[in-house]
Scaffold this motif. Structure first.
Motif, PDB file in Angstrom:
ATOM      1  N   TYR A   1       1.348  33.670   1.449  1.00 24.08           N
ATOM      2  CA  TYR A   1       1.439  32.354   2.390  1.00 24.08           C
ATOM      3  C   TYR A   1       0.473  31.156   1.978  1.00 24.08           C
ATOM      4  O   TYR A   1      -0.110  31.423   1.344  1.00 24.08           O
ATOM      5  N   ALA A   2       1.342  29.856   2.359  1.00 18.75           N
ATOM      6  CA  ALA A   2       0.633  28.685   2.009  1.00 18.75           C
ATOM      7  C   ALA A   2       0.321  27.935   3.510  1.00 18.75           C
ATOM      8  O   ALA A   2       1.072  28.244   4.278  1.00 18.75           O
ATOM      9  N   TYR A   3      -0.861  27.118   3.456  1.00 26.57           N
ATOM     10  CA  TYR A   3      -1.161  26.738   4.580  1.00 26.57           C
ATOM     11  C   TYR A   3      -1.574  25.149   4.176  1.00 26.57           C
ATOM     12  O   TYR A   3      -2.112  24.927   3.508  1.00 26.57           O
ATOM     13  N   CYS A   4      -1.066  24.239   4.950  1.00 26.72           N
ATOM     14  CA  CYS A   4      -0.947  22.817   4.577  1.00 26.72           C
ATOM     15  C   CYS A   4      -1.365  22.145   5.975  1.00 26.72           C
ATOM     16  O   CYS A   4      -0.723  22.248   6.909  1.00 26.72           O
ATOM     17  N   VAL A   5      -2.411  20.906   5.709  1.00 28.31           N
ATOM     18  CA  VAL A   5      -2.886  20.132   6.986  1.00 28.31           C
ATOM     19  C   VAL A   5      -2.721  18.650   6.449  1.00 28.31           C
ATOM     20  O   VAL A   5      -2.634  18.458   5.350  1.00 28.31           O
ATOM     21  N   SER A   6      -2.676  17.712   7.398  1.00 33.83           N
ATOM     22  CA  SER A   6      -2.836  16.175   6.949  1.00 33.83           C
ATOM     23  C   SER A   6      -3.381  15.655   8.308  1.00 33.83           C
ATOM     24  O   SER A   6      -3.861  16.160   9.391  1.00 33.83           O
ATOM     25  N   GLU A   7      -3.623  14.226   8.284  1.00 33.84           N
ATOM     26  CA  GLU A   7      -4.191  13.372   9.254  1.00 33.84           C
ATOM     27  C   GLU A   7      -3.096  12.923   9.823  1.00 33.84           C
ATOM     28  O   GLU A   7      -3.417  11.886  10.700  1.00 33.84           O
ATOM     29  N   GLN A   8      -1.955  13.269   9.963  1.00 34.86           N
ATOM     30  CA  GLN A   8      -0.714  12.739  10.636  1.00 34.86           C
ATOM     31  C   GLN A   8      -0.443  13.516  12.037  1.00 34.86           C
ATOM     32  O   GLN A   8      -1.062  14.743  11.989  1.00 34.86           O
ATOM     33  N   ASP A   9       0.213  12.915  12.699  1.00 35.75           N
ATOM     34  CA  ASP A   9       0.715  13.521  13.734  1.00 35.75           C
ATOM     35  C   ASP A   9       2.158  13.245  14.008  1.00 35.75           C
ATOM     36  O   ASP A   9       2.900  12.621  13.183  1.00 35.75           O
ATOM     37  N   GLY A  10       2.885  13.784  15.022  1.00 34.80           N
ATOM     38  CA  GLY A  10       4.453  13.849  14.951  1.00 34.80           C
ATOM     39  C   GLY A  10       4.778  15.132  14.867  1.00 34.80           C
ATOM     40  O   GLY A  10       4.193  16.245  14.810  1.00 34.80           O
ATOM     41  N   VAL A  11       6.230  15.174  14.283  1.00 38.55           N
ATOM     42  CA  VAL A  11       6.866  16.518  13.928  1.00 38.55           C
ATOM     43  C   VAL A  11       6.038  17.242  12.827  1.00 38.55           C
ATOM     44  O   VAL A  11       5.769  16.646  11.908  1.00 38.55           O
ATOM     45  N   ASN A  12       5.979  18.443  13.208  1.00 39.15           N
ATOM     46  CA  ASN A  12       5.184  19.354  12.152  1.00 39.15           C
ATOM     47  C   ASN A  12       3.732  19.123  12.180  1.00 39.15           C
ATOM     48  O   ASN A  12       2.876  19.361  11.101  1.00 39.15           O
ATOM     49  N   ALA A  13       3.211  18.505  12.953  1.00 42.29           N
ATOM     50  CA  ALA A  13       1.726  18.114  12.958  1.00 42.29           C
ATOM     51  C   ALA A  13       1.075  19.270  13.353  1.00 42.29           C
ATOM     52  O   ALA A  13       1.607  20.300  13.565  1.00 42.29           O
ATOM     53  N   GLY A  14      -0.372  19.465  12.931  1.00 47.39           N
ATOM     54  CA  GLY A  14      -0.938  20.721  13.044  1.00 47.39           C
ATOM     55  C   GLY A  14      -1.319  21.344  11.471  1.00 47.39           C
ATOM     56  O   GLY A  14      -1.368  20.672  10.530  1.00 47.39           O
ATOM     57  N   MET A  15      -1.344  22.624  11.390  1.00 48.99           N
ATOM     58  CA  MET A  15      -1.257  23.381  10.461  1.00 48.99           C
ATOM     59  C   MET A  15       0.109  23.970   9.960  1.00 48.99           C
ATOM     60  O   MET A  15       0.323  24.992  10.587  1.00 48.99           O
ATOM     61  N   MET A  16       0.664  23.504   9.061  1.00 50.45           N
ATOM     62  CA  MET A  16       1.901  24.017   8.492  1.00 50.45           C
ATOM     63  C   MET A  16       1.758  25.193   7.801  1.00 50.45           C
ATOM     64  O   MET A  16       0.975  25.396   6.956  1.00 50.45           O
ATOM     65  N   ILE A  17       2.506  26.176   8.255  1.00 50.47           N
ATOM     66  CA  ILE A  17       2.600  27.553   7.393  1.00 50.47           C
ATOM     67  C   ILE A  17       3.831  27.865   6.661  1.00 50.47           C
ATOM     68  O   ILE A  17       4.853  27.625   7.380  1.00 50.47           O
ATOM     69  N   PHE A  18       3.641  28.404   5.341  1.00 57.82           N
ATOM     70  CA  PHE A  18       4.868  28.596   4.705  1.00 57.82           C
ATOM     71  C   PHE A  18       4.710  29.974   3.986  1.00 57.82           C
ATOM     72  O   PHE A  18       3.556  30.333   3.500  1.00 57.82           O
ATOM     73  N   ASP A  19       5.955  30.446   4.221  1.00 54.26           N
ATOM     74  CA  ASP A  19       6.057  32.148   3.478  1.00 54.26           C
ATOM     75  C   ASP A  19       6.537  31.777   2.070  1.00 54.26           C
ATOM     76  O   ASP A  19       7.727  31.080   2.024  1.00 54.26           O
ATOM     77  N   LEU A  20       5.852  32.032   1.179  1.00 49.58           N
ATOM     78  CA  LEU A  20       6.219  31.758  -0.404  1.00 49.58           C
ATOM     79  C   LEU A  20       6.935  32.883  -1.111  1.00 49.58           C
ATOM     80  O   LEU A  20       7.357  32.845  -2.056  1.00 49.58           O
ATOM     81  N   SER A  21       7.050  34.119  -0.240  1.00 45.37           N
ATOM     82  CA  SER A  21       7.816  35.250  -0.878  1.00 45.37           C
ATOM     83  C   SER A  21       9.302  34.842  -1.450  1.00 45.37           C
ATOM     84  O   SER A  21       9.782  35.666  -2.414  1.00 45.37           O
ATOM     85  N   PRO A  22      10.039  33.721  -0.729  1.00 48.52           N
ATOM     86  CA  PRO A  22      11.537  33.662  -1.321  1.00 48.52           C
ATOM     87  C   PRO A  22      11.393  32.864  -2.622  1.00 48.52           C
ATOM     88  O   PRO A  22      12.564  32.742  -3.275  1.00 48.52           O
ATOM     89  N   LEU A  23      10.389  32.271  -3.041  1.00 46.89           N
ATOM     90  CA  LEU A  23      10.211  31.860  -4.445  1.00 46.89           C
ATOM     91  C   LEU A  23      11.028  32.741  -5.624  1.00 46.89           C
ATOM     92  O   LEU A  23      10.614  33.793  -5.583  1.00 46.89           O
ATOM     93  N   PRO A  24      11.422  32.229  -6.533  1.00 45.96           N
ATOM     94  CA  PRO A  24      11.875  30.752  -6.751  1.00 45.96           C
ATOM     95  C   PRO A  24      13.021  30.210  -6.154  1.00 45.96           C
ATOM     96  O   PRO A  24      13.143  28.787  -6.525  1.00 45.96           O
ATOM     97  N   ASP A  25      13.568  30.801  -5.332  1.00 46.52           N
ATOM     98  CA  ASP A  25      14.830  30.385  -4.712  1.00 46.52           C
ATOM     99  C   ASP A  25      14.532  29.034  -3.548  1.00 46.52           C
ATOM    100  O   ASP A  25      15.289  27.973  -3.547  1.00 46.52           O
TER     101      ASP A  25
END
Length: 179
Positions: free
Chosen positions: A101-125
């Motif tokens: 998993y990867a976790y990403c944050v930013s200083e923005q608000d709006g859609v997908n604000a907060g901590m975004m969570i990504f499942d990396l297992s489908p890579l490389p597709d």
């Protein structure tokens, strides 16, 4: 506590640069979209490396409008996930990877604000966007983050108002606020 002055640090850099095997080779160069902000132009802000179970290396790159996943050996963008809306423009992003998993944050608000969570297992597709975690709206913005792999705790530095958070990611898709 030892304080390093600029002269010894400068000498360290000279010595380190003279050591054999201390060279870097540019393998690939990618250009990402840049955006003009009131304080100047901004584009890419941070990156993190991740190695898949098969040994393939990827870069996770934060951009003003997305998070890109790049296969290092080829400089190939495998996927790019749109980041929060630019309600409060900030190109800054920070990310960490832990397990698949990867976790990403930013200083923005709006859609997908907060901590975004990504499942990396489908890579490389592709990369699977799990969700944007906000702890039921109590957390929305962060400038920086880190993780303690021994405890499964993720540390988030919120904005001036939100302060500092400790989040347990033992269940990677369902974080729990600890404090």
């Amino acid at each position: 506590m030892r304080v390093f002055t600029s002269i010894p640090f400068f000498l360290f850099l000279l010595v380190a640069g003279a050591l054999p095997g201390q060279t870097l080779n540019l393998l690939h160069q990618l250009q990402f979209v840049s955006q003009s902000f009131p304080w100047g132009a901004g584009g890419t802000s941070d990156c993190w490396g991740w190695e898949a179970p098969d040994g393939t290396e990827y870069e996770i790159v934060g951009n003003y409008n997305s998070v890109a996943y790049i296969r290092a050996s080829e400089g190939l963008v495998c996927d790019s996930i749109v980041a929060p809306e630019l309600n409060n423009p900030s190109y800054h992003r920070d990310m960490v990877a832990f397990g698949q998993y990867a976790y990403c944050v930013s200083e923005q608000d709006g859609v997908n604000a907060g901590m975004m969570i990504f499942d990396l297992s489908p890579l490389p597709d592709s990369v699977r966007f799990v969700k944007a975690w906000t702890d039921n709206g109590t957390f929305t913005k962060s400038h920086n983050m880190d993780i303690d792999p021994s405890t499964g705790d993720l540390y988030l530095e919120g904005d001036v108002v939100q302060g500092f958070y400790i989040v347990n990611i033992a269940d990677p898709e369902n974080p729990v606020m600890e404090g």
